[in-house]
Design an enzyme around this catalytic site. Sequence first.
Site, short mmCIF file in Angstrom:
data_model
loop_
_atom_site.label_atom_id
_atom_site.label_comp_id
_atom_site.label_asym_id
_atom_site.label_seq_id
_atom_site.Cartn_x
_atom_site.Cartn_y
_atom_site.Cartn_z
N GLY A 199 50.25 62.69 -3.17
CA GLY A 199 49.10 62.40 -2.32
C GLY A 199 48.34 63.63 -1.84
N THR A 214 38.83 58.24 9.38
CA THR A 214 40.14 57.83 8.88
C THR A 214 40.68 56.67 9.72
OG1 THR A 214 42.31 58.64 8.19
CG2 THR A 214 41.36 59.70 10.13
N GLY A 258 43.74 49.08 1.18
CA GLY A 258 42.47 49.78 1.00
C GLY A 258 42.51 50.87 -0.07
N ILE A 315 50.72 58.25 -3.92
CA ILE A 315 49.76 58.71 -2.91
C ILE A 315 50.43 59.21 -1.63
CG2 ILE A 315 47.87 57.25 -3.74
CD1 ILE A 315 48.59 55.83 -0.80
N LYS A 359 37.91 53.08 9.20
CA LYS A 359 37.20 53.09 7.92
C LYS A 359 36.32 51.87 7.64
CE LYS A 359 40.23 56.05 5.20
NZ LYS A 359 40.83 56.18 3.87
N ALA A 386 48.16 46.64 -2.61
CA ALA A 386 46.84 46.02 -2.68
C ALA A 386 46.09 46.23 -1.37
CB ALA A 386 46.98 44.54 -3.01
N SER A 397 43.24 67.75 7.31
CA SER A 397 41.90 68.10 6.83
C SER A 397 41.31 69.34 7.50
CB SER A 397 40.95 66.90 6.99
OG SER A 397 41.43 65.82 6.24
P1 ATR Z 1 45.98 51.49 2.89
O1 ATR Z 1 44.63 51.09 3.39
O2 ATR Z 1 46.34 52.92 3.17
O3 ATR Z 1 46.19 51.13 1.46
P2 ATR Z 1 47.23 49.13 3.94
O4 ATR Z 1 45.95 48.41 3.78
O5 ATR Z 1 48.03 48.94 5.18
O6 ATR Z 1 47.04 50.70 3.79
O7 ATR Z 1 48.12 48.79 2.65
C1 ATR Z 1 49.42 49.11 2.59
C2 ATR Z 1 49.99 48.61 1.26
O8 ATR Z 1 51.37 48.95 1.22
C3 ATR Z 1 49.93 47.10 1.10
O9 ATR Z 1 49.77 46.79 -0.26
C4 ATR Z 1 51.31 46.67 1.62
O10 ATR Z 1 51.75 45.43 1.11
P3 ATR Z 1 51.34 44.02 1.84
O11 ATR Z 1 50.01 43.62 1.26
O12 ATR Z 1 52.42 43.12 1.50
O13 ATR Z 1 51.26 44.34 3.32
C5 ATR Z 1 52.15 47.77 1.05
N1 ATR Z 1 53.42 47.94 1.77
C6 ATR Z 1 53.60 48.43 3.02
N2 ATR Z 1 54.91 48.45 3.34
C7 ATR Z 1 55.58 47.98 2.25
C8 ATR Z 1 56.97 47.75 1.94
N3 ATR Z 1 57.93 48.04 2.81
N4 ATR Z 1 57.27 47.25 0.72
C9 ATR Z 1 56.31 46.98 -0.18
N5 ATR Z 1 55.00 47.16 0.05
C10 ATR Z 1 54.63 47.66 1.25
#
Ligand code: ATR
Length: 288
Positions: free
Chosen positions: A251, A68, A136, A229, A72, A134, A23
């Site tokens: 992203g 960040t 943030g 993203i 957040k 699913a 940023s």
């Molecule tokens: P952000 O706020 O940036 O979205 P987060 O809240 O940590 O970050 O969310 C990460 C997302 O990536 C979640 O949906 C996570 O799935 P889970 O709810 O099962 O944790 C998903 N994610 C992270 N690593 C993953 C992987 N190896 N395979 C599939 N989904 C993954």
Amino acid sequence: MMEIKGTTKITGVFGYPVKHSLSPVFQNSAFEYLGLDYVYIPFEVKPEDLKIATKSIKIFNMVGVNVTIPHKKEIIKYIDQLDEASEILEVVNTILNIEGKLKGYTTDGDGFLKSLKEEGNFDPKNKNIFILGAGGTSYAICGALIKGKVNYIFISNRTYENALKLKKHLNKRLNFKNVEIIPFEKRNEISIWKNIDILINTTSVGMKKNDPLLIERENIEKVKFVYDIVYNRKTELLKVAEEFKIQHLDGLSMLIYQGAISFEIWTRKKAPIEIMKKSLYDKIKKDG
Ligand code: ATR
């Protein structure tokens, strides 16, 4: 190089870690391009110091900051008012200091929507969405898509309960009922792919070189737009989109557009998107 003076208005980002933040690059080039007496500084704020750091926005009479990872959600406790999106999503990524009162905004969702419309030239109205993840980011993007009047959202997430929470949130808080959860194991088998317009990856899968392709090629081939993203590399998902000549964005686009909205909140001037983009791409090229 911009000149820092006694009058220079301070903005920046609170994060931990913050060293890799991109940023400062595009915000400072935007200030410089428009000749604005502003500066954007990275602030490494440890979680235990967040309260006092937030207070310092007032003490130092800063214009505002971005917020960040990992602050957040936590920062909401320390600010005075929230815009609608922040209130609904319970996250803040931008703060504006209005005469000593701190107002929180979240620009991720709007940044996503704007990038899709302006850079992608794609209007999500009446479209069907398949979203991976699913977390943030997924909440913010789903909220923006609903604002953009999409038809249907299919959510698929590794942990089913998190998808369920998101679905309930969209049903109750946003009064949007056209949501269906696709169990993660079934994501490639279902028959809906022929009806999907936009495939969005909001997970961190793709950030690392050997990360798997979560959606099979023959399903990707059927969609009209792919949005990933992830911004640190060209993911397998984006490579497949490119190969099939499917419109796509990464992203970096979302990063620029969410930053542009923060810029506009702080300066009330239209963000010079092309300049911001160029400075970012130049920086990435330089660093390899
Ligand atoms: P952000 O706020 O940036 O979205 P987060 O809240 O940590 O970050 O969310 C990460 C997302 O990536 C979640 O949906 C996570 O799935 P889970 O709810 O099962 O944790 C998903 N994610 C992270 N690593 C993953 C992987 N190896 N395979 C599939 N989904 C993954």
